[in-house]
Structures are given as C-alpha cells and as structure tokens.
Design an enzyme around this catalytic site. Structure first.
Site, PDB file in Angstrom:
ATOM      1  N   ARG A 163       0.817  -1.214   0.000  1.00 39.17           N
ATOM      2  CA  ARG A 163       0.000   0.000   0.000  1.00 39.17           C
ATOM      3  C   ARG A 163       0.851   1.265   0.000  1.00 39.17           C
ATOM      4  NH1 ARG A 163      -2.237  -4.115   2.566  1.00 39.17           N
ATOM      5  NH2 ARG A 163      -4.466  -4.527   2.299  1.00 39.17           N
ATOM      6  N   HIS A 187      -0.636  -2.363  -4.468  1.00 39.17           N
ATOM      7  CA  HIS A 187      -0.001  -3.139  -5.540  1.00 39.17           C
ATOM      8  C   HIS A 187       0.045  -2.383  -6.870  1.00 39.17           C
ATOM      9  CE1 HIS A 187       0.532  -6.324  -2.804  1.00 39.17           C
ATOM     10  NE2 HIS A 187      -0.563  -7.004  -2.999  1.00 39.17           N
ATOM     11  N   HIS A 209       3.824 -12.506  -6.164  1.00 35.29           N
ATOM     12  CA  HIS A 209       2.694 -12.726  -5.250  1.00 35.29           C
ATOM     13  C   HIS A 209       2.214 -14.178  -5.353  1.00 35.29           C
ATOM     14  CE1 HIS A 209      -0.722 -11.750  -2.751  1.00 35.29           C
ATOM     15  NE2 HIS A 209      -0.355 -10.472  -2.712  1.00 35.29           N
ATOM     16  N   TYR A 233       1.094 -17.781  -3.978  1.00 42.41           N
ATOM     17  CA  TYR A 233       0.420 -18.371  -2.825  1.00 42.41           C
ATOM     18  C   TYR A 233       0.811 -19.844  -2.741  1.00 42.41           C
ATOM     19  CZ  TYR A 233      -2.909 -14.423  -2.485  1.00 42.41           C
ATOM     20  OH  TYR A 233      -3.498 -13.197  -2.335  1.00 42.41           O
ATOM     21  N   ASP A 244      -0.778 -10.411   7.986  1.00 41.37           N
ATOM     22  CA  ASP A 244      -0.777  -9.633   6.742  1.00 41.37           C
ATOM     23  C   ASP A 244       0.224  -8.510   6.972  1.00 41.37           C
ATOM     24  OD1 ASP A 244      -1.245  -8.583   4.268  1.00 41.37           O
ATOM     25  OD2 ASP A 244      -3.290  -7.910   4.671  1.00 41.37           O
ATOM     26  N   GLU A 296       5.926 -12.709   0.239  1.00 46.85           N
ATOM     27  CA  GLU A 296       6.227 -11.668  -0.741  1.00 46.85           C
ATOM     28  C   GLU A 296       7.552 -10.989  -0.381  1.00 46.85           C
ATOM     29  OE1 GLU A 296       2.591  -9.174  -1.029  1.00 46.85           O
ATOM     30  OE2 GLU A 296       1.703 -10.810   0.142  1.00 46.85           O
TER      31      GLU A 296
END
Length: 346
Positions: free
Chosen positions: A80, A105, A179, A181, A251, A313
């Site tokens: 952000r 992003h 990114h 996962y 997060d 990340e």
C-alpha cells in the site's frame, strides 16, 4: 533440462503462452505471459509424489477474472501507498485509489494484468523465461517510462530464481514482488495451519485496520511474530494479540536481520516433507496467510476458504516512501535496478 510451451488462451486474438520448465529431478515450473505469472510449481514429497503447490488456474479466463494477484508479478510498487500520494523532488504524484483510501499493488490494472513479452534462455543446468514490459510515463500516476524485466529460472540444483531488472527516464518508485500463494501439501482443500514458518527478523511492521503500515517497527520478541525459530502458522491464527486478531493471522511485513546469508525465511510442511528456503536482496518479506479471498474460485469452482495458502512476498518494506526507516524504493534516472530472490526447493 526441458522446456516447452502451450497456448493458454488469447486476448484480442493474441496468444498467451504457458511456458513449462523441468529439471532432471522432475521439478517443474510453469509461467504465463499474462502478468508474468507463475501458475504451477511441482515438487515431490518425501515419498516422491509430485504435486503442484501454488494456487493457480488451468485457464486464462480465471486469471483475468480474479483480483487476488495469484502468482503474479506485482508493481510498480508492492503493498500500500498511503492515500495514493507521494513526493519526488518536491513534486506530488497521485496514484489511483483501489484499496480503501490507499493505493495497493500499484493500483488497478498494473503489472498483474499486462501482457509481457517472453524470451527463453536454455542452458545445460538452467532454463530461464524473461518477461519484458514497458510501463509508460504516467501509468497509474507514476512518473517515468519504466523498462522492466521479470526473469524466472529453474536450475538443476532445484533453485527457483526470480530476478527483477529495471531502468527509468524519470525518477520514480519501484518495489516489485512475486505474489505466489503456497500450500505445500499440494491439496488446496487443506489449510496451511500446520505449515512451519521461519523468518530471520527481529522487527515486524505494525498495520492499521486497513492494512496500511503505521510506520512503527515492533519487536517480535514474546509475540506470535517471533519466527526466528520455526513455528506453525496456527500460532498466528490462535493468537489473541491485537495485530493478529486484526487480520485473523498475518498480513504484515517482517524486516529481515540478514544474520544468516543462506536463509531469510523457510516454509516447511511436516507431513509431506516439502520445504522452500528463501533468500532475497530486499529488506523485507510480507507474509499474508490468505485470511480472506472473497469469492475467488478454486480449481473445482468453489470459493477458496481462508488459510488455504500463504503468500510470501519478498520486497522492500511497504509504504517505504513515507517511512525513512523502511528503506529506499526510489529508482533514479539511468540507475540500473536489479534484485534477486532465490527459492531453494526441497
């Protein structure tokens, strides 16, 4: 080493290719032109059974539809930016708001939704796919014509390398990430609560309820953020600490100590025995424990449940342009940017 490609779909009549890389041990990786995205990472368990361990899709339409950045190259700036506003040389720039009151992003339709131009390099001990993109001056409010390349390499020594290179003709911001996962069970109906995570970090970045860093670096000691010794992700899910409760897990960015040149982070799944060891030239790793996907479908077209994957990340600290202690993400004119992250696959 083997390389092949297959058509993954088309956009306005243009083929989107899926590039497959395989080494002699049977490890495989697949990446596509759309978003310079990794779609498959196929690893063996301790019994020798190979499974894909990254969330992805078997068709282009789902990648275009989803907005969770599955496997994508994220940029120009990962994470952000407060209120989408930043200053360079006393000039104020505004990026579009796409996450509450902030830019996330790189803003909407950024790197993750562009068609990159692929070049393949084959060697006896490694295969690389380099994806090139020109991000024009003013794209999503960012200054400078940015020439950027993302290169994925699979080696005979079971290393997956991600290299970023870039130049700009105006001072700009640049802080990309991959990114991806991960669920090392290879079964995306299972959660990652038993995955063990190690991060060599003494400080993590506190966040506000909207996910924006507060600017405070908090000690990990005596918290669920202390990952200097591997611990199960369930510790974060069960933690009653405010920062964990805020997002139902992690997060958060972790500022790396760099005390071990061979390990910045390691993710292990005890039952399968699969593990990934990460070293990066950035100063941070953001951990997102997939705390909510909304209605993003899985491969069987069911909504993906929380905690069915973890994103690791590697980047510079998010919102660094507003926090001097977070590191430098300014890319200057004629500066040759390069940063590598290595994932050793076990």
């Amino acid at each position: 080493m083997k390389y092949w490609r297959q058509e993954f779909g088309t956009i306005d009549g243009q083929p989107i290719w899926q590039h497959w890389l395989e080494n002699s041990q049977g490890y495989q990786m697949a990446v596509i032109d759309y978003g310079a995205t990794i779609t498959n990472l196929v690893l063996p368990d301790q019994a020798g059974q190979f499974k894909n361990v990254v969330i992805g899709y078997d068709n282009l339409a789902n990648y275009i539809k989803q907005d969770a950045y599955f496997g994508a190259t994220v940029g120009r700036v990962a994470g952000r930016i407060a209120q989408g506003t930043f200053k360079l040389d006393d000039q104020t720039y505004h990026a579009p708001i796409n996450n509450g009151v902030n830019t996330n992003h790189g803003g909407p339709n950024s790197f993750e939704s562009q068609i990159w131009q692929a070049t393949v390099t084959e060697k006896a001990d490694a295969i690389s796919v380099s994806f090139a993109l020109t991000s024009p001056d003013g794209a999503n409010g960012f200054p400078g014509n940015l020439q950027v390349t993302t290169t994925y390499t699979l080696t005979e020594t079971n290393d997956w390398l991600v290299d970023y290179a870039a130049t700009t003709d105006k001072k700009t911001l640049f802080n990309p990430t991959c990114h991806v996962y991960l669920n090392l069970t290879g079964d995306f109906d299972k959660t990652v609560d038993k995955h063990q995570l190690l991060i060599n970090s003494d400080y993590y970045g506190e966040i506000q309820p909207d996910g924006l860093p507060t600017g405070r670096l908090a000690l990990v000691e005596n918290t669920a953020f202390d990952l200097n010794h591997a611990r199960p992700l369930t510790d974060a899910f069960n933690s009653q600490a405010e920062q964990n409760q805020l997002v139902n897990g992690y997060d958060h960015p972790f500022l790396l100590t760099k005390k071990n040149a061979n390990v910045d982070a390691q993710l292990t799944e005890p039952t399968s025995g699969r593990s990934i060891t990460i070293t990066t030239e950035g100063n941070a790793i953001v951990i997102y424990t997939a705390n909510g996907f909304g209605s993003e479908p899985n491969l069987t077209n069911q909504p993906i449940k929380p905690h069915e994957a973890v994103a690791i990340e590697a980047q510079m600290m998010p919102d660094a342009i507003h926090h001097p202690d977070f590191g430098n993400i300014v890319l200057d004119v004629d500066q040759a940017y390069h940063r590598q992250t290595k994932y050793h696959l076990n």
